[in-house]
Design a protein around this motif. Structure first.
Motif, PDB file in Angstrom:
ATOM      1  N   SER A  20       0.842  -1.200   0.000  1.00  7.07           N
ATOM      2  CA  SER A  20       0.000   0.000   0.000  1.00  7.07           C
ATOM      3  C   SER A  20       0.876   1.248   0.000  1.00  7.07           C
ATOM      4  O   SER A  20       2.056   1.203   0.363  1.00  7.07           O
ATOM      5  CB  SER A  20      -0.905   0.026   1.232  1.00  7.07           C
ATOM      6  N   GLN A  21       0.285   2.353  -0.415  1.00  2.07           N
ATOM      7  CA  GLN A  21       0.965   3.645  -0.387  1.00  2.07           C
ATOM      8  C   GLN A  21       1.440   3.954   1.029  1.00  2.07           C
ATOM      9  O   GLN A  21       2.545   4.437   1.245  1.00  2.07           O
ATOM     10  CB  GLN A  21      -0.045   4.729  -0.817  1.00  2.07           C
ATOM     11  N   LYS A  22       0.585   3.659   1.994  1.00  2.00           N
ATOM     12  CA  LYS A  22       0.890   3.925   3.398  1.00  2.00           C
ATOM     13  C   LYS A  22       2.102   3.102   3.847  1.00  2.00           C
ATOM     14  O   LYS A  22       2.997   3.621   4.529  1.00  2.00           O
ATOM     15  CB  LYS A  22      -0.334   3.584   4.254  1.00  2.00           C
ATOM     16  N   GLU A  23       2.145   1.821   3.468  1.00  4.40           N
ATOM     17  CA  GLU A  23       3.269   0.963   3.839  1.00  4.40           C
ATOM     18  C   GLU A  23       4.573   1.461   3.210  1.00  4.40           C
ATOM     19  O   GLU A  23       5.613   1.480   3.865  1.00  4.40           O
ATOM     20  CB  GLU A  23       3.013  -0.484   3.396  1.00  4.40           C
ATOM     21  N   LEU A  24       4.488   1.864   1.940  1.00  4.13           N
ATOM     22  CA  LEU A  24       5.681   2.367   1.273  1.00  4.13           C
ATOM     23  C   LEU A  24       6.170   3.652   1.931  1.00  4.13           C
ATOM     24  O   LEU A  24       7.368   3.823   2.169  1.00  4.13           O
ATOM     25  CB  LEU A  24       5.427   2.600  -0.223  1.00  4.13           C
ATOM     26  N   ALA A  25       5.246   4.545   2.236  1.00  3.65           N
ATOM     27  CA  ALA A  25       5.618   5.802   2.892  1.00  3.65           C
ATOM     28  C   ALA A  25       6.337   5.515   4.206  1.00  3.65           C
ATOM     29  O   ALA A  25       7.391   6.098   4.488  1.00  3.65           O
ATOM     30  CB  ALA A  25       4.380   6.665   3.128  1.00  3.65           C
ATOM     31  N   SER A  26       5.790   4.604   4.988  1.00  2.00           N
ATOM     32  CA  SER A  26       6.393   4.248   6.272  1.00  2.00           C
ATOM     33  C   SER A  26       7.787   3.646   6.074  1.00  2.00           C
ATOM     34  O   SER A  26       8.743   4.030   6.753  1.00  2.00           O
ATOM     35  CB  SER A  26       5.484   3.272   7.011  1.00  2.00           C
ATOM     36  N   SER A  27       7.912   2.700   5.129  1.00  5.49           N
ATOM     37  CA  SER A  27       9.201   2.047   4.873  1.00  5.49           C
ATOM     38  C   SER A  27      10.249   3.026   4.367  1.00  5.49           C
ATOM     39  O   SER A  27      11.435   2.883   4.660  1.00  5.49           O
ATOM     40  CB  SER A  27       9.033   0.930   3.840  1.00  5.49           C
ATOM     41  N   ALA A  28       9.805   4.002   3.592  1.00  3.65           N
ATOM     42  CA  ALA A  28      10.733   4.963   2.987  1.00  3.65           C
ATOM     43  C   ALA A  28      10.996   6.169   3.879  1.00  3.65           C
ATOM     44  O   ALA A  28      11.846   7.000   3.575  1.00  3.65           O
ATOM     45  CB  ALA A  28      10.200   5.424   1.640  1.00  3.65           C
ATOM     46  N   GLY A  29      10.245   6.293   4.980  1.00  5.86           N
ATOM     47  CA  GLY A  29      10.456   7.408   5.895  1.00  5.86           C
ATOM     48  C   GLY A  29       9.949   8.739   5.375  1.00  5.86           C
ATOM     49  O   GLY A  29      10.521   9.786   5.677  1.00  5.86           O
ATOM     50  N   VAL A  30       8.874   8.692   4.575  1.00  6.04           N
ATOM     51  CA  VAL A  30       8.244   9.930   4.095  1.00  6.04           C
ATOM     52  C   VAL A  30       6.801   9.943   4.573  1.00  6.04           C
ATOM     53  O   VAL A  30       6.248   8.910   4.945  1.00  6.04           O
ATOM     54  CB  VAL A  30       8.307  10.077   2.552  1.00  6.04           C
ATOM     55  N   THR A  31       6.184  11.094   4.540  1.00 12.42           N
ATOM     56  CA  THR A  31       4.790  11.175   4.968  1.00 12.42           C
ATOM     57  C   THR A  31       3.878  10.564   3.909  1.00 12.42           C
ATOM     58  O   THR A  31       4.244  10.476   2.732  1.00 12.42           O
ATOM     59  CB  THR A  31       4.365  12.640   5.203  1.00 12.42           C
ATOM     60  N   GLU A  32       2.701  10.157   4.340  1.00 10.34           N
ATOM     61  CA  GLU A  32       1.718   9.637   3.396  1.00 10.34           C
ATOM     62  C   GLU A  32       1.331  10.699   2.380  1.00 10.34           C
ATOM     63  O   GLU A  32       1.129  10.397   1.193  1.00 10.34           O
ATOM     64  CB  GLU A  32       0.473   9.151   4.140  1.00 10.34           C
ATOM     65  N   ALA A  33       1.254  11.955   2.834  1.00  9.45           N
ATOM     66  CA  ALA A  33       0.909  13.057   1.931  1.00  9.45           C
ATOM     67  C   ALA A  33       1.967  13.217   0.841  1.00  9.45           C
ATOM     68  O   ALA A  33       1.638  13.382  -0.342  1.00  9.45           O
ATOM     69  CB  ALA A  33       0.740  14.356   2.708  1.00  9.45           C
ATOM     70  N   ILE A  39       3.121   9.877  -6.229  1.00 13.62           N
ATOM     71  CA  ILE A  39       2.386   8.946  -7.081  1.00 13.62           C
ATOM     72  C   ILE A  39       1.475   9.676  -8.062  1.00 13.62           C
ATOM     73  O   ILE A  39       1.359   9.294  -9.221  1.00 13.62           O
ATOM     74  CB  ILE A  39       1.627   7.915  -6.219  1.00 13.62           C
ATOM     75  N   LYS A  40       0.862  10.763  -7.607  1.00 18.34           N
ATOM     76  CA  LYS A  40       0.006  11.557  -8.500  1.00 18.34           C
ATOM     77  C   LYS A  40       0.816  12.304  -9.555  1.00 18.34           C
ATOM     78  O   LYS A  40       0.274  12.730 -10.560  1.00 18.34           O
ATOM     79  CB  LYS A  40      -0.791  12.588  -7.695  1.00 18.34           C
ATOM     80  N   GLY A  41       2.099  12.491  -9.293  1.00 18.23           N
ATOM     81  CA  GLY A  41       2.942  13.219 -10.224  1.00 18.23           C
ATOM     82  C   GLY A  41       3.021  14.699  -9.942  1.00 18.23           C
ATOM     83  O   GLY A  41       3.564  15.465 -10.732  1.00 18.23           O
ATOM     84  N   ASP A  42       2.467  15.127  -8.790  1.00 17.86           N
ATOM     85  CA  ASP A  42       2.555  16.535  -8.396  1.00 17.86           C
ATOM     86  C   ASP A  42       3.981  16.924  -8.039  1.00 17.86           C
ATOM     87  O   ASP A  42       4.365  18.083  -8.170  1.00 17.86           O
ATOM     88  CB  ASP A  42       1.667  16.818  -7.176  1.00 17.86           C
ATOM     89  N   ARG A  43       4.735  15.946  -7.538  1.00 12.88           N
ATOM     90  CA  ARG A  43       6.129  16.163  -7.138  1.00 12.88           C
ATOM     91  C   ARG A  43       6.960  14.953  -7.552  1.00 12.88           C
ATOM     92  O   ARG A  43       6.432  13.856  -7.675  1.00 12.88           O
ATOM     93  CB  ARG A  43       6.266  16.291  -5.617  1.00 12.88           C
ATOM     94  N   VAL A  44       8.256  15.172  -7.696  1.00 16.85           N
ATOM     95  CA  VAL A  44       9.188  14.073  -7.951  1.00 16.85           C
ATOM     96  C   VAL A  44      10.103  13.973  -6.743  1.00 16.85           C
ATOM     97  O   VAL A  44      10.706  14.973  -6.354  1.00 16.85           O
ATOM     98  CB  VAL A  44      10.022  14.317  -9.231  1.00 16.85           C
ATOM     99  N   PRO A  45      10.185  12.806  -6.124  1.00 16.59           N
ATOM    100  CA  PRO A  45      11.075  12.680  -4.964  1.00 16.59           C
ATOM    101  C   PRO A  45      12.524  12.887  -5.391  1.00 16.59           C
ATOM    102  O   PRO A  45      12.940  12.463  -6.459  1.00 16.59           O
ATOM    103  CB  PRO A  45      10.839  11.248  -4.477  1.00 16.59           C
ATOM    104  N   ARG A  46      13.279  13.548  -4.569  1.00 16.37           N
ATOM    105  CA  ARG A  46      14.685  13.825  -4.850  1.00 16.37           C
ATOM    106  C   ARG A  46      15.559  13.330  -3.705  1.00 16.37           C
ATOM    107  O   ARG A  46      15.090  13.096  -2.605  1.00 16.37           O
ATOM    108  CB  ARG A  46      14.907  15.337  -5.032  1.00 16.37           C
ATOM    109  N   GLY A  47      16.830  13.215  -3.989  1.00 12.43           N
ATOM    110  CA  GLY A  47      17.824  12.902  -2.975  1.00 12.43           C
ATOM    111  C   GLY A  47      17.514  11.692  -2.135  1.00 12.43           C
ATOM    112  O   GLY A  47      17.216  10.615  -2.644  1.00 12.43           O
ATOM    113  N   ALA A  48      17.591  11.895  -0.827  1.00 12.47           N
ATOM    114  CA  ALA A  48      17.416  10.796   0.130  1.00 12.47           C
ATOM    115  C   ALA A  48      16.037  10.158   0.013  1.00 12.47           C
ATOM    116  O   ALA A  48      15.907   8.934   0.145  1.00 12.47           O
ATOM    117  CB  ALA A  48      17.649  11.296   1.549  1.00 12.47           C
ATOM    118  N   ASN A  49      15.002  10.956  -0.248  1.00  8.97           N
ATOM    119  CA  ASN A  49      13.655  10.380  -0.364  1.00  8.97           C
ATOM    120  C   ASN A  49      13.568   9.423  -1.547  1.00  8.97           C
ATOM    121  O   ASN A  49      12.988   8.336  -1.437  1.00  8.97           O
ATOM    122  CB  ASN A  49      12.590  11.471  -0.503  1.00  8.97           C
TER     123      ASN A  49
END
Length: 105
Positions: A20-33, A39-49
Motif C-alpha cells: 500500500s501507499q501507506k506501507e511504502l511511505a512508512s518504509s521509505a520514511g516519508v509522509t503519506e501526503a 504517485i500523483k505526479g505533483d512532485r518528484v522525490p529527490r535525494g534521500a527520499n
C-alpha cells in the motif's frame, strides 16, 4: 513511445508487490501526503527520499526515474550489486534470485 513518470513507475511497483501507499511511505520514511504527491505526479522525490523509496521497493533510483532499462545493465553491475547485498537477502529472496537466474518459476 512515451516514457512513464516516476509516479507511474512507483504505482506500478506498488501494485506488483502488493504494497500500500501507506506501507511504502512508512518504509521509505516519508509522509503519506508526500507519497501521494509523488504517485500523483505533483512532485518528484529527490535525494534521500528517492533513494529510500527505491530501497523500500527493491529497485534503483534510475529505474524510478525511468532512466534505465534492465537490458542496459551489464553483468558486472549486477554482479557487484548482488555481491554487496547478498548478506542482507532473506532465504526467500535468495531462492527467488536463483530461480530467476535459472529461469524457473
Amino acid at each position: 513511445m512515451e516514457s512513464k513518470s516516476t509516479g507511474q513507475i512507483i504505482k506500478e511497483m506498488l501494485d506488483q508487490k502488493g504494497i500500500s501507499q501507506k506501507e511504502l511511505a512508512s518504509s521509505a520514511g516519508v509522509t503519506e501526503a508526500a507519497m501521494s504527491h509523488y504517485i500523483k505526479g505533483d512532485r518528484v522525490p529527490r535525494g534521500a527520499n528517492l533513494l529510500n523509496i527505491a530501497k523500500a521497493l527493491g529497485t534503483t533510483t534510475n529505474v524510478l526515474l525511468g532512466e534505465a532499462e534492465t537490458d542496459d545493465v551489464s553483468y558486472e553491475e549486477i554482479n557487484t550489486l548482488v555481491a554487496r547485498k547478498a548478506k542482507d537477502f532473506t532465504k526467500e529472496q535468495k531462492k527467488a534470485l536463483i530461480n530467476l537466474i535459472l529461469g524457473e518459476d
